[in-house]
Design an enzyme around this catalytic site. Structure first.
Site, PDB file in Angstrom:
ATOM      1  N   LYS A   1      13.068 -26.714   6.869  1.00 12.44           N
ATOM      2  CA  LYS A   1      14.354 -26.816   7.559  1.00 12.44           C
ATOM      3  C   LYS A   1      15.032 -28.138   7.199  1.00 12.44           C
ATOM      4  O   LYS A   1      14.382 -29.168   7.060  1.00 12.44           O
ATOM      5  CB  LYS A   1      14.146 -26.719   9.071  1.00 12.44           C
ATOM      6  CG  LYS A   1      13.719 -25.309   9.475  1.00 12.44           C
ATOM      7  CD  LYS A   1      13.629 -25.140  10.948  1.00 12.44           C
ATOM      8  CE  LYS A   1      13.200 -23.727  11.295  1.00 12.44           C
ATOM      9  NZ  LYS A   1      14.217 -22.724  10.965  1.00 12.44           N
TER      10      LYS A   1
ATOM     11  N   LYS B   1       6.479 -19.876  25.153  1.00 11.99           N
ATOM     12  CA  LYS B   1       7.272 -18.641  25.085  1.00 11.99           C
ATOM     13  C   LYS B   1       7.860 -18.359  26.455  1.00 11.99           C
ATOM     14  O   LYS B   1       7.357 -18.832  27.460  1.00 11.99           O
ATOM     15  CB  LYS B   1       6.389 -17.474  24.667  1.00 11.99           C
ATOM     16  CG  LYS B   1       5.994 -17.535  23.212  1.00 11.99           C
ATOM     17  CD  LYS B   1       5.314 -16.248  22.791  1.00 11.99           C
ATOM     18  CE  LYS B   1       5.119 -16.232  21.292  1.00 11.99           C
ATOM     19  NZ  LYS B   1       6.370 -16.185  20.523  1.00 11.99           N
TER      20      LYS B   1
ATOM     21  N   LYS C   1       0.845 -19.013   6.998  1.00 17.40           N
ATOM     22  CA  LYS C   1      -0.041 -19.322   8.115  1.00 17.40           C
ATOM     23  C   LYS C   1      -0.447 -18.014   8.808  1.00 17.40           C
ATOM     24  O   LYS C   1       0.259 -17.026   8.660  1.00 17.40           O
ATOM     25  CB  LYS C   1       0.646 -20.276   9.078  1.00 17.40           C
ATOM     26  CG  LYS C   1       1.746 -19.635   9.916  1.00 17.40           C
ATOM     27  CD  LYS C   1       2.007 -20.408  11.164  1.00 17.40           C
ATOM     28  CE  LYS C   1       2.857 -19.553  12.083  1.00 17.40           C
ATOM     29  NZ  LYS C   1       2.867 -19.821  13.428  1.00 17.40           N
TER      30      LYS C   1
ATOM     31  N   ASP D   1       4.709 -23.887   5.624  1.00 18.48           N
ATOM     32  CA  ASP D   1       5.019 -24.065   7.042  1.00 18.48           C
ATOM     33  C   ASP D   1       6.539 -24.133   7.090  1.00 18.48           C
ATOM     34  O   ASP D   1       7.143 -25.142   6.714  1.00 18.48           O
ATOM     35  CB  ASP D   1       4.408 -25.376   7.559  1.00 18.48           C
ATOM     36  CG  ASP D   1       4.655 -25.548   9.054  1.00 18.48           C
ATOM     37  OD1 ASP D   1       5.657 -24.995   9.552  1.00 18.48           O
ATOM     38  OD2 ASP D   1       3.856 -26.235   9.711  1.00 18.48           O
ATOM     39  N   HIS D   2       7.161 -23.044   7.528  1.00 17.58           N
ATOM     40  CA  HIS D   2       8.613 -22.947   7.339  1.00 17.58           C
ATOM     41  C   HIS D   2       9.369 -24.036   8.087  1.00 17.58           C
ATOM     42  O   HIS D   2      10.509 -24.336   7.764  1.00 17.58           O
ATOM     43  CB  HIS D   2       9.125 -21.557   7.718  1.00 17.58           C
ATOM     44  CG  HIS D   2       9.067 -21.256   9.169  1.00 17.58           C
ATOM     45  ND1 HIS D   2       7.978 -20.687   9.754  1.00 17.58           N
ATOM     46  CD2 HIS D   2       9.966 -21.463  10.157  1.00 17.58           C
ATOM     47  CE1 HIS D   2       8.217 -20.536  11.048  1.00 17.58           C
ATOM     48  NE2 HIS D   2       9.407 -21.002  11.319  1.00 17.58           N
TER      49      HIS D   2
ATOM     50  N   HIS E   1       3.070 -26.296  13.023  1.00 15.04           N
ATOM     51  CA  HIS E   1       4.459 -26.783  13.057  1.00 15.04           C
ATOM     52  C   HIS E   1       4.605 -28.117  13.782  1.00 15.04           C
ATOM     53  O   HIS E   1       5.221 -29.053  13.289  1.00 15.04           O
ATOM     54  CB  HIS E   1       5.353 -25.768  13.778  1.00 15.04           C
ATOM     55  CG  HIS E   1       5.316 -24.400  13.193  1.00 15.04           C
ATOM     56  ND1 HIS E   1       5.286 -24.178  11.848  1.00 15.04           N
ATOM     57  CD2 HIS E   1       5.311 -23.181  13.775  1.00 15.04           C
ATOM     58  CE1 HIS E   1       5.271 -22.868  11.623  1.00 15.04           C
ATOM     59  NE2 HIS E   1       5.279 -22.245  12.783  1.00 15.04           N
TER      60      HIS E   1
ATOM     61  N   ARG F   1       0.807  -1.228   0.000  1.00 13.40           N
ATOM     62  CA  ARG F   1       0.000   0.000   0.000  1.00 13.40           C
ATOM     63  C   ARG F   1       0.839   1.277   0.000  1.00 13.40           C
ATOM     64  O   ARG F   1       0.400   2.303  -0.481  1.00 13.40           O
ATOM     65  CB  ARG F   1      -0.865   0.026   1.265  1.00 13.40           C
ATOM     66  CG  ARG F   1      -1.872  -1.080   1.351  1.00 13.40           C
ATOM     67  CD  ARG F   1      -2.542  -0.995   2.705  1.00 13.40           C
ATOM     68  NE  ARG F   1      -3.561  -2.006   2.861  1.00 13.40           N
ATOM     69  CZ  ARG F   1      -3.606  -2.861   3.879  1.00 13.40           C
ATOM     70  NH1 ARG F   1      -2.686  -2.819   4.820  1.00 13.40           N
ATOM     71  NH2 ARG F   1      -4.572  -3.752   3.950  1.00 13.40           N
TER      72      ARG F   1
ATOM     73  N   ASP G   1      -1.011 -21.151  17.336  1.00 14.13           N
ATOM     74  CA  ASP G   1       0.152 -20.555  16.679  1.00 14.13           C
ATOM     75  C   ASP G   1       1.212 -21.602  16.332  1.00 14.13           C
ATOM     76  O   ASP G   1       1.894 -21.475  15.321  1.00 14.13           O
ATOM     77  CB  ASP G   1       0.759 -19.487  17.599  1.00 14.13           C
ATOM     78  CG  ASP G   1       1.847 -18.681  16.915  1.00 14.13           C
ATOM     79  OD1 ASP G   1       1.610 -18.231  15.779  1.00 14.13           O
ATOM     80  OD2 ASP G   1       2.929 -18.507  17.505  1.00 14.13           O
TER      81      ASP G   1
ATOM     82  N   GLU H   1      10.997 -21.172  23.204  1.00 16.78           N
ATOM     83  CA  GLU H   1      11.686 -19.934  22.842  1.00 16.78           C
ATOM     84  C   GLU H   1      11.720 -18.986  24.029  1.00 16.78           C
ATOM     85  O   GLU H   1      10.754 -18.900  24.788  1.00 16.78           O
ATOM     86  CB  GLU H   1      11.062 -19.274  21.619  1.00 16.78           C
ATOM     87  CG  GLU H   1       9.599 -18.953  21.736  1.00 16.78           C
ATOM     88  CD  GLU H   1       9.086 -18.222  20.505  1.00 16.78           C
ATOM     89  OE1 GLU H   1       9.893 -17.640  19.777  1.00 16.78           O
ATOM     90  OE2 GLU H   1       7.880 -18.241  20.288  1.00 16.78           O
TER      91      GLU H   1
END
Lengths: 494, 351
Positions: free
Chosen positions: A186, A344, A152, A181-182, A244, A45, A239, A220
């Site tokens: 891997k 997290k 996602k 889905d990264h 994943h 944008r 999430d 993480e």
């Protein structure tokens, strides 16, 4: 090598484009994996010229690329990067885009092949896809191909996922739809199949006879990091687990596919999700622990609790941690639990699959009075990708003392070549039309079906299980420890 | 000159969030010249800036026999707040097999005086995964501590000899720390100090001719070094627990037990210059058994005099009292130390 094409990125001024997508494309070019006539069009944008856009991307690539940027190559790459300003819902913008893509085809020989990357909020999908269809961009004008990559989240629950899939598939056929889905991009995730099916020693042991249980962890130290509104609406289960971690579970639990084609592999994966024992009502309270972090310390620094995070509801009931005990009800995995833990503000960042084998018989060296640990095969997805095998060894000396030792294989040190970033592999596969590492519609919907039951028990049922708390920097609520200790097992130490 | 893993004997300050990255970089730079080895996570807690240096030297010596990832945590009560400074170092030794150096990493943290609550996170964040965690807690145990920390510890090393109030510390150990982790083994270096003495005594009475004398012990005399009364008490507790005695009373001079036949056994303790436990004399109606360190000898000398038997003399390994040897002995031993807990329970009142 994929055919020449144009990658059109919607949401091109966003973080993903700068941190991942453009550095990934540059690295592919650096490694000689891209067709020389690949072009990129950023669709967003904000007002920006091609030159301004290129400048921004250059800075980001220098910062985030895994390889140092060569000026000469960047100049050549950047010449084929363009910026297209438009509102996502403005038909005029798509009309201009169609014209511009035709010009690019003519100028760079991209043969009408297009790869649309939707790096935008799902609420924008419908408008974008309708317009792509309206202006014929979902079909190649020259008999080439037109594909779409969807980031996602693939929906918020089963109903919205179905809706979203309808919207996408109204414009692009399932075969041209790539749900990214990264995790699957891997190196180590890809290596799971190689480890299992290219080695003679593992597959005979890969079943309920020899495996005691499997633990999948994604931890993480980071908090919500400015993603408060998104995360607060989503939570750890949606999430991370729905996509994943269930993908990793599928790769660990699937049967050998008949061949390596995308659909053969995905057929096997979806069977695993279908075999997950559904959790209803009280089973959720028994087998799932949800937690939310309160103030604590990470890396020696005090951090605030989840509810004190920016743009998070101070009364939020969103989970930042979830631990689950799952069962895959099929022959191979009968009565073998899969323990999943994600959160997290945990002490250490890492994603791994740990396959714990059954203990040696309780004779000779493994008596009840002096138990030795089990063998554990660990597949580290990130960081420091690799595989390790824990086994027992006698410590040198006259006494018989047995301690665990670890055989460790690190991708980083074993191969001179650095592993490509997940997005490199996934972009390349999408350009090549190989959907093996992308989620199929039925996989996504089955996963949501399973997750919805848990979400329902948490948020809709009259008697929801409690949301436990844990101090930031700890390994989650003690109830998560109890979940696994109940079965006489413990969480692994990462 | 750039730092490499083999030359990193002095700490290299690092940002706490980049420790893993820095270690990885150093290993990559040192690739070929050194091999990283680790069989345990060895975490050490100590207090004071000087203690960091002292413990780094100890760790360096320990790594010669026990490949580990060392995590050294120092609390500096002179520094206000909960600040944290981190540095990394390596201890490299030539391997037995050849010319390649074997290196162990050390990550050091110096905390401000309010930094105690940060310890669980620091330990959790820097473990070498899948390997046992040995935590050596130097000084008094923390009154308030994170339960989750203890659940992760496989072996908790401490030295009860250094405790100012041993009775309170043992109480804390039994009520707060031990119940938190069923798998944790309590390893008291004060107990390890008497290891060779206990082994020597046990070996003597392994002899079938002497075994019956155990039930006839009437008096035990233990000479201990200055400040080592608790070591001697543990030794007395061990003997009492193994022989199923009951503690009747105690005073500064020693302990009085009742044996299985309700006959009294006196244990006298006294201080003399020398080893932590200098000697142990066990008397019966028929004679005596003496195990003692002799000056200038690295062995334990056992002398047995029994009526009607010729005098016997044996030499047995004597061990050393220095902290590195104690740690090496402890790290080489396995098992749950159940006998230790029995010994502690036996003399708990006297501590």
């Amino acid at each position: 090598m994929p055919q020449p094409c144009t990658v059109v990125i919607f949401g091109a001024t966003g973080d993903l484009t700068h941190r991942k997508l453009i550095p990934a494309l540059y690295n592919l070019a650096e490694d000689g994996d891209l067709p020389s006539s690949l072009t990129v069009v950023g669709f967003a944008r904000r007002d920006k010229t091609d030159e301004e856009f290129r400048k921004e991307l250059e800075e980001a690539t220098r910062k985030f690329s895994r390889q140092s940027v060569h000026d000469e190559l960047w100049q050549s790459f950047a010449k084929r990067v363009f910026y297209h300003r438009s509102e996502f819902g403005d038909p005029e913008g798509y009309k201009r885009l169609a014209k511009r893509l035709e010009e690019i085809d003519a100028q760079f020989g991209t043969r009408g092949n297009r790869l649309f990357y939707l790096s935008v909020a799902p609420s924008e999908f419908e408008g974008i896809l309708k317009n792509l269809k309206e202006y014929g961009l979902n079909k190649s004008p020259t008999g080439g191909w037109s594909r779409v990559i969807v980031e996602k989240p693939f929906g918020y629950d089963l109903a919205t996922a179905r809706e979203l899939n309808e919207v996408v598939n109204n414009t692009f056929a399932e075969g041209d739809t790539f749900r990214i889905d990264h995790f699957l991009g891997k190196e180590t995730a890809q290596n799971i199949m190689v480890l299992r099916f290219a080695n003679g020693i593992f597959e005979p042991l890969w079943n309920h006879r020899y495996i005691d249980h499997v633990q999948i962890t994604a931890s993480e130290p980071l908090g919500v990091e400015g993603r408060g509104p998104y995360y607060d609406n989503s939570g750890a289960l949606r999430d991370m687990v729905q996509n994943h971690l269930l993908q990793l579970l599928c790769l660990t639990g699937m049967e050998p596919p008949t061949d390596l084609s995308a659909d053969s592999v995905r057929d096997e994966k979806v069977k695993v999700v279908r075999s997950l024992r559904p959790l209803h009502g009280e089973e959720v309270a028994k087998n799932v622990v949800r937690g939310q972090y309160v103030a604590g310390a990470i890396n020696g620094k005090p951090v605030v609790g989840y509810r004190e995070e920016e743009r998070v509801n101070p009364q939020s009931m969103t989970e930042s941690f979830v631990a689950l005990k799952l069962n895959v009800d099929n022959w191979r995995w009968a009565d073998i639990p899969f323990y999943i833990r994600v959160g997290k503000r945990l002490p250490k960042g890492g994603t791994e699959i740990a396959v714990q084998f059954r203990n040696a018989p309780a004779v000779l060296f493994n008596k009840a009075t002096n138990e030795v640990g089990a063998n554990v095969l660990v597949i580290r997805i990130q960081p420091d990708e690799g595989i390790s095998l824990r086994m027992q060894a006698k410590i040198p000396g006259t006494a018989l003392r047995i301690e665990p030792v670890k055989m460790d294989f690190h991708y980083g040190t074993s191969f001179g070549k650095a592993s490509p970033e997940a997005y490199e592999r996934l972009l390349l596969d999408a350009m090549s039309g190989d959907a093996t590492l992308f989620a199929r519609r039925d996989e996504v919907e089955q996963a949501w079906k399973f997750i919805d039951e848990i979400e329902h028990a948490w948020h809709v049922s009259a008697n929801p299980p409690p949301l436990f708390t844990y101090a930031a920097g700890s390994w989650g609520p003690k109830e998560a420890d109890e979940l696994i200790e109940r079965d006489g097992r413990t969480w692994r130490r990462l | 000159m750039a730092n490499s893993i083999t030359s990193l004997t002095q700490g290299l300050p690092v940002e706490i969030g980049k420790i893993d990255r820095e270690l990885k970089r150093l290993w990559q730079e040192g690739e070929g010249a050194a091999t990283r080895a680790s069989l345990i996570n060895f975490a050490v807690y100590c207090e004071g800036g000087d203690a960091m240096r002292e413990n780094t030297e100890i760790i360096s010596k320990i790594t010669q026999d026990h490949a580990c990832r060392a995590i050294l945590i120092g609390l500096d009560r002179a520094t206000p707040g909960a600040s944290v400074e981190a540095c990394i170092s390596a201890h490299c030794h030539l391997s037995r097999a050849g010319a390649k150096q074997v290196c162990c990493e050390q990550i050091s943290f110096l905390l401000g005086r309010d930094g105690l609550p940060l310890i669980p996170n620091i330990v959790f964040s820097h473990l070498d995964s899948d390997l046992p965690l040995v935590l050596w807690w130097r000084g008094d145990l923390p009154e308030e501590s994170e339960e989750q920390l203890w659940t992760w510890v496989d072996r908790l090393l401490f030295d009860s000899q250094a405790w100012a109030k041993p009775a309170e510390e043992f109480q804390l150990l039994r009520t707060s720390i031990e119940p938190a982790s069923p798998r944790m083994t309590l390893c008291d270096l004060n107990w390890t100090r008497s290891l060779y003495m206990r082994q020597a005594v046990a070996q003597i009475f392994d002899h079938p001719e002497y075994l019956d004398e155990l039930s006839g012990l009437t008096r035990v005399e233990i000479a201990h070094g200055p400040g080592m009364r608790s070591t001697a008490l543990l030794l007395a507790g061990w003997l009492g627990a193994q022989l199923r005695w009951k503690l009747e009373s105690f005073d500064p001079q020693g302990l009085r037990f009742l044996d299985g036949d309700e006959k009294p056994v006196a244990v006298a303790l006294w201080e003399e210059r020398g080893r932590a436990v200098g000697s142990m004399r066990m008397s019966t109606a028929d004679g005596s058994f003496v195990v003692a360190h002799h000056e200038g000898s690295s062995f334990l000398h056992a002398d047995i005099q029994l009526a009607g038997n010729p005098e016997s003399h044996y030499l047995m390994p004597g061990g050393k009292d220095d902290i590195v040897c104690l740690l090496n002995d402890e790290l080489m031993s396995g098992g749950k130390h159940k006998v230790y807990l029995k010994a502690v329970n036996m003399i708990a009142r006297a501590l």
